[in-house]
Design an enzyme around this catalytic site. Structure first.
Site, PDB file in Angstrom:
ATOM      1  N   ARG A 208     -10.603  17.672   3.477  1.00 57.09           N
ATOM      2  CA  ARG A 208      -9.725  17.059   2.482  1.00 57.09           C
ATOM      3  C   ARG A 208      -9.564  18.033   1.322  1.00 57.09           C
ATOM      4  O   ARG A 208     -10.555  18.575   0.833  1.00 57.09           O
ATOM      5  CB  ARG A 208     -10.380  15.768   1.971  1.00 57.09           C
ATOM      6  CG  ARG A 208      -9.470  14.891   1.147  1.00 57.09           C
ATOM      7  CD  ARG A 208      -8.481  14.105   1.957  1.00 57.09           C
ATOM      8  NE  ARG A 208      -9.098  13.048   2.743  1.00 57.09           N
ATOM      9  CZ  ARG A 208      -8.422  12.362   3.666  1.00 57.09           C
ATOM     10  NH1 ARG A 208      -7.138  12.593   3.914  1.00 57.09           N
ATOM     11  NH2 ARG A 208      -9.041  11.431   4.372  1.00 57.09           N
TER      12      ARG A 208
ATOM     13  N   CYS B 293      -2.143  10.300  11.471  1.00 53.52           N
ATOM     14  CA  CYS B 293      -1.246  11.185  10.740  1.00 53.52           C
ATOM     15  C   CYS B 293      -1.573  12.655  10.955  1.00 53.52           C
ATOM     16  O   CYS B 293      -0.700  13.518  10.885  1.00 53.52           O
ATOM     17  CB  CYS B 293      -1.264  10.862   9.247  1.00 53.52           C
ATOM     18  SG  CYS B 293      -2.899  10.839   8.516  1.00 53.52           S
TER      19      CYS B 293
ATOM     20  N   HIS C 116      -0.133  17.079   5.280  1.00 55.69           N
ATOM     21  CA  HIS C 116      -1.329  17.598   5.949  1.00 55.69           C
ATOM     22  C   HIS C 116      -1.028  18.982   6.508  1.00 55.69           C
ATOM     23  O   HIS C 116      -0.016  19.193   7.183  1.00 55.69           O
ATOM     24  CB  HIS C 116      -1.727  16.691   7.114  1.00 55.69           C
ATOM     25  CG  HIS C 116      -2.358  15.393   6.701  1.00 55.69           C
ATOM     26  ND1 HIS C 116      -2.740  15.111   5.414  1.00 55.69           N
ATOM     27  CD2 HIS C 116      -2.705  14.299   7.445  1.00 55.69           C
ATOM     28  CE1 HIS C 116      -3.284  13.902   5.373  1.00 55.69           C
ATOM     29  NE2 HIS C 116      -3.268  13.381   6.577  1.00 55.69           N
TER      30      HIS C 116
ATOM     31  N   GLN D 109      -6.259  18.309   4.627  1.00 56.42           N
ATOM     32  CA  GLN D 109      -5.512  17.070   4.573  1.00 56.42           C
ATOM     33  C   GLN D 109      -5.349  16.531   3.165  1.00 56.42           C
ATOM     34  O   GLN D 109      -6.214  16.697   2.313  1.00 56.42           O
ATOM     35  CB  GLN D 109      -6.194  16.045   5.480  1.00 56.42           C
ATOM     36  CG  GLN D 109      -6.237  16.530   6.921  1.00 56.42           C
ATOM     37  CD  GLN D 109      -6.783  15.512   7.895  1.00 56.42           C
ATOM     38  OE1 GLN D 109      -7.469  15.884   8.837  1.00 56.42           O
ATOM     39  NE2 GLN D 109      -6.482  14.241   7.684  1.00 56.42           N
TER      40      GLN D 109
ATOM     41  N   SER E 239      -3.482  11.281   0.127  1.00 50.11           N
ATOM     42  CA  SER E 239      -2.787  10.035   0.453  1.00 50.11           C
ATOM     43  C   SER E 239      -3.190   9.550   1.840  1.00 50.11           C
ATOM     44  O   SER E 239      -3.069   8.372   2.143  1.00 50.11           O
ATOM     45  CB  SER E 239      -1.267  10.204   0.357  1.00 50.11           C
ATOM     46  OG  SER E 239      -0.840  11.284   1.143  1.00 50.11           O
ATOM     47  N   GLY E 240      -3.676  10.447   2.669  1.00 47.88           N
ATOM     48  CA  GLY E 240      -4.142  10.055   3.993  1.00 47.88           C
ATOM     49  C   GLY E 240      -5.386   9.177   3.957  1.00 47.88           C
ATOM     50  O   GLY E 240      -5.718   8.528   4.945  1.00 47.88           O
TER      51      GLY E 240
ATOM     52  N   GLU F 160     -12.186  11.458  12.142  1.00 50.44           N
ATOM     53  CA  GLU F 160     -10.872  12.073  12.244  1.00 50.44           C
ATOM     54  C   GLU F 160     -10.815  13.107  13.376  1.00 50.44           C
ATOM     55  O   GLU F 160      -9.829  13.188  14.101  1.00 50.44           O
ATOM     56  CB  GLU F 160     -10.534  12.745  10.910  1.00 50.44           C
ATOM     57  CG  GLU F 160      -9.092  13.093  10.735  1.00 50.44           C
ATOM     58  CD  GLU F 160      -8.258  11.917  10.248  1.00 50.44           C
ATOM     59  OE1 GLU F 160      -8.768  10.780  10.221  1.00 50.44           O
ATOM     60  OE2 GLU F 160      -7.084  12.134   9.915  1.00 50.44           O
TER      61      GLU F 160
ATOM     62  N   LYS G  68     -10.535  11.407  16.701  1.00 49.37           N
ATOM     63  CA  LYS G  68      -9.221  10.798  16.893  1.00 49.37           C
ATOM     64  C   LYS G  68      -8.189  11.838  17.287  1.00 49.37           C
ATOM     65  O   LYS G  68      -7.374  11.624  18.181  1.00 49.37           O
ATOM     66  CB  LYS G  68      -8.755  10.130  15.593  1.00 49.37           C
ATOM     67  CG  LYS G  68      -9.327   8.761  15.341  1.00 49.37           C
ATOM     68  CD  LYS G  68      -8.665   8.188  14.071  1.00 49.37           C
ATOM     69  CE  LYS G  68      -9.528   7.130  13.429  1.00 49.37           C
ATOM     70  NZ  LYS G  68      -9.067   6.804  12.073  1.00 49.37           N
TER      71      LYS G  68
ATOM     72  N   GLY H 273       0.818  -1.213   0.000  1.00 44.62           N
ATOM     73  CA  GLY H 273       0.000   0.000   0.000  1.00 44.62           C
ATOM     74  C   GLY H 273       0.854   1.265   0.000  1.00 44.62           C
ATOM     75  O   GLY H 273       2.082   1.209  -0.037  1.00 44.62           O
TER      76      GLY H 273
END
Lengths: 345, 345, 345, 345
Positions: free
Chosen positions: B228, B149, B235, B176, B179-180, B202, B205, B13
């Site tokens: 995003r 991240c 980010h 962000q 790729s996140g 998110e 978190k 990945g």
């Protein structure tokens, strides 16, 4: 039909085109003259073809000759000014002094004490400053300003919150579209696969203009960061607002969604049915998707993600506003419509 | 050279590739095994070629056969886990139970009380939880987690502020990179000329993990909105922080720029000289420009626009962190290096 | 180590930075001086910080003072010139006249009959023109040119095809990166969600330069359209080539993949092992993925989609080349290396 | 007003929405039913809100319940099918067999010998195949296909060239928008700062469909490469066409610009005044700028950069066509209008 003759100054820029589009079949206003810096003497339609998005102008507008931006050459009841900042103050004053009512979305006059800074839904009463402005400056005309494109979405949503709950302070970040920087604006080398975390003077303007328009009992503190993102149009703002008392997200959504003002009461032609559209989907508003929202496309601001902030008296939400329509030409035209209906222009 | 054999789970990945890149000439670790869901049995180099950015893997890694993600098939001293959320908890527990030390950047174990959630510069002491974890769970191995991240750049900058001035609360918005979201992640139809103002789970978190890592005397309130933007990696977070006492921007910049921790003291191979780089230019940091910053590219977070917020005890700044390096593979490898030096792995 | 002192003219632009990056630890060349139009007198490191991608320059380069672009101020054995077109001709001639060997990737001298236009793998013999150039122009120095960034990938792949099969004509379309337009280059308002189907003078340059470099028995007809796409770096060209005889895709791939030239034979430091990398995946090459390909990143061109065209003697393929490395600084440095090894510089 | 009841199958996808927009105030057709795979039973307006661009549907459409895509549930005179490829053949045949006239922009039936593949301006006569189709297949209904979105702009411009000068062969490269890949389509990780040089089956389709539609005396050879670029909508094609005789760019522009067909003669509601708009500006057409061109936005294709190719009988040009309007819903609606006027539907 009111048949008021208008002139669009600087008609060939990004916002200038928006004026032409909005005014092309307007029930109050007829575009009788356009001015520009370059291409003076050319037919307007030829100039617009060169540049940017195809717009289908009616022939009577497309055939207009581009005049120099000089009051002596202009014949109109009202002039719209999307002029660049560096020339706007002087030129607008020349037009006002020569008897024209100037509705401007340029920045130089916005913070002048005697100049109305107007969002028609929010502070229509500011138009009463015109009387004193004319007297003080000895002008037969006047200047009326509309706010910075970024401030519009923020202030429009703060107004009903301030009226109902009181607003203590506002912290936020904007993600602004490149059309807000004019043309040529931001180099693509800086914008593809990137974010630019700074827009000159923008943070100060948002705070100052919001306070002038909201004219709360005390100055609301703002902590705003303005950034530029790779989006063509549609400014996004992510806000965290402290209210004077706690409120549930449901109360807040209801207050925002039901907000209306003078333009809706007067059924002005460019007034959207709902100035604020509240969306429930988790991932809205989005600039490309929502920049054309509303019964008059681009004139509503769209709010989503309304939820509690870090305490019960804090609310967070995201708002998208169309920077070239509501934050540009559309906002100015709506202001002019209000002035017509109130007998000021 | 310490010659510790490691295995990268889910090596094909986006983040898996970063592990391979970082570990390809590592003084402590040798990649002796890779696992994957698809392409099991293929040669790693063939699989990577198919997909994404060209990386020049050393032959001893490129020639590895992709194994199934099964502890019985793996022979290694330490395993790195960039596994997808839906399989990470179960698989990581199988490996820990089978005696492996698992360093993971997946989310499921992060908030478990007995699992260290580590940013090596910020809370190296959290590694002491491992002892109890093994005992409690009856494992011969263990799980050590690295944060989301998005949390990394935020927490890394809050740590020195909390230590020196105290942090009362944090309001902010993130912009962000795609790729996140992993691969395939966000459809390009949603991302070109657009912003998506929501990333699932998110915001929670960030707040939870930041509080676990900073373990302040009292829980810091967060008011975060995650969005995003069309950026490949890096980010950006725009923060407005209330400190326990007022501080000048100069003081704050000095505190941030001089911050170092255990990795710098121990001169770990993946430790950047300066974990936080402070820039003075008005329009920095930018994700494309600063995501490779630092003496170990991508391991430093870059801060700019440090200035007073809405009061003298509020500070605003923007921070860019590399989500696949510092917020992914690099952060995990640095954590593993710390464990090696402290005799834990 | 050869310790040849070099100077980079116009060192602060996009391609200028690439020179600094490539030369920062070079076995032949030491950067002893840099020049620029703006910021003369400043320390180089301070200027680079302002602008663009973080590069980790060694201190002896970062500390250089930016000199005016004036031969009287420069002390070096060789100068590299990534100067803008409008000043390149005059400035390069001043340097050559003052005794400097100038290796340039600017366009003005490329088509001069007595100026070598060199891709080291393709036509190293062109360097023999230098002798006559010096004599004719009365210069103690000389000018050596490298081709347009778009021509490089096209010519590099045509060379082995011309040698083996003969090339009758070339029809193609390029999709070029914005870094090829310099800075500020293309406005983001024109580039986001868009394609620009025209690059001034580019189509003519590709045809003329390709014919000069390939110097086939007869002039090859080109039918090229050059377009700009929202890609930061990496030019893509989609080509349809008529060969003098039919050839299978397998033959063609073999000929391309096995192509090497003088740089590979001489093992020049910036020479990639394989100048042309042929990929078999259906959806390669891609500019973001393949612009860093090769044993010296960015120095190989990457070919894919090799297949029959509209007849058995037509072949189609897509090639990606790195416009700032192989088509800019890297190509010039490789040319200079070749000159060093051949005793010309 | 003709009051023909229509049903849009798969109405909630990207092209489905375009049908709803175009049909929302149509003088011939009334949308009486919509079908979908997901959200069956929901109100259409609720589903559209979730996803994508705001469209202002009239209430009578927004209030429709989403039905399963089953002929037994549908009541309409005509059905439009923007169904995904994998289900289109079977479903369309079920509808045709059940007596519905199906106008489809899906691919499966396009190359069937007895199915008309129609661009109304180019080959209206193909509709005569319907009679035989019904007979042969024993259907009371019929299937009429419109071509691949990429083929439309190419074929529309080749038709007048073929009629006037003869076309020997066509070499070209397309730069296609992501909306052409449906939703979710291309991951943004593959598309930001990138080009994808391959679209599955697309090159074959363009050649086959163009030859079927143009039905020239002999099959025209095509050498096409199809690529995907980061553009939301608007397919660009860069073409190099060999004519049967030489022609000047002026002749060619005149032939293209004056092209009209049956839809213009019949003044069909969705027919643009000019099917092909020829632009003289050097950097046009551009997808974002020209995808809305024409008197019926998105129904004209826009040509520019008309110039000689590699010989006097070769011409090069660039064409932009709107893939979701002319190459999707608009093309199908125009076809249905033609069928109504010709008494076929």
């Amino acid at each position: 039909l009111k048949n008021i003759d208008v002139c669009v100054l600087g008609a060939t820029g990004i916002v200038g085109r928006e004026y032409l589009r909005i005014l092309s079949n307007h029930p109050y206003f007829r575009v009788r003259c356009v001015t520009g810096r370059r291409s003076v003497g050319s037919k307007l339609a030829d100039t617009l073809d060169e540049g940017s998005d195809e717009i289908n102008l009616p022939k009577h507008i497309g055939n207009l000759e581009i005049l120099p931006t000089d009051p002596a050459r202009v014949d109109a009841d009202l002039v719209f000014s999307p002029l660049p900042t560096d020339v706007a103050r002087k030129t607008e004053e020349e037009f006002a002094s020569a008897g024209f009512t100037v509705v401007t979305d340029a920045s130089p006059h916005r913070m002048d004490e005697d100049v109305p800074l107007v969002i028609p839904e929010v502070n229509p009463e500011a138009l009463s400053l015109i009387e004193g402005q004319k007297r003080k400056r000895g002008w037969s005309g006047a200047v009326v300003a509309t706010p910075n494109c970024t401030a519009v979405g923020i202030v429009m949503t703060l107004k009903p919150l301030a009226d109902r709950f009181g607003v203590e302070n506002v912290v936020g970040t904007t993600l602004q579209a490149i059309s807000g920087a004019g043309y040529p604006g931001v180099p693509s080398f800086d914008m593809i696969d990137n974010v630019i975390p700074f827009i000159e003077n923008e943070e100060e303007k948002v705070a100052q203009e919001a306070n002038k328009i909201l004219s709360a009992a005390h100055r609301i503190p703002f902590g705003i960061t303005t950034t530029r993102v790779p989006v063509i149009s549609g400014h996004t703002a992510s806000l965290h607002v402290e209210l004077a008392r706690s409120a549930t997200p449901e109360e807040i959504k209801e207050v925002l969604a039901s907000f209306t003002g003078a333009p809706q009461k007067l059924r002005l032609p460019t007034a959207p049915e709902r100035p604020i559209i509240v969306r429930e989907e988790v991932a809205r508003p989005q600039p490309r998707v929502d920049r054309g929202a509303g019964s008059v496309p681009g004139m509503s601001v769209v709010v989503g993600r309304v939820r509690a902030g870090m305490s019960a008296s804090h609310v967070q939400y995201v708002v998208v506003s169309n920077n070239t329509v509501r934050g540009g030409a559309g906002g100015a035209v709506l202001t002019a419509e209000l002035m017509v209906e109130e007998g000021i222009a």
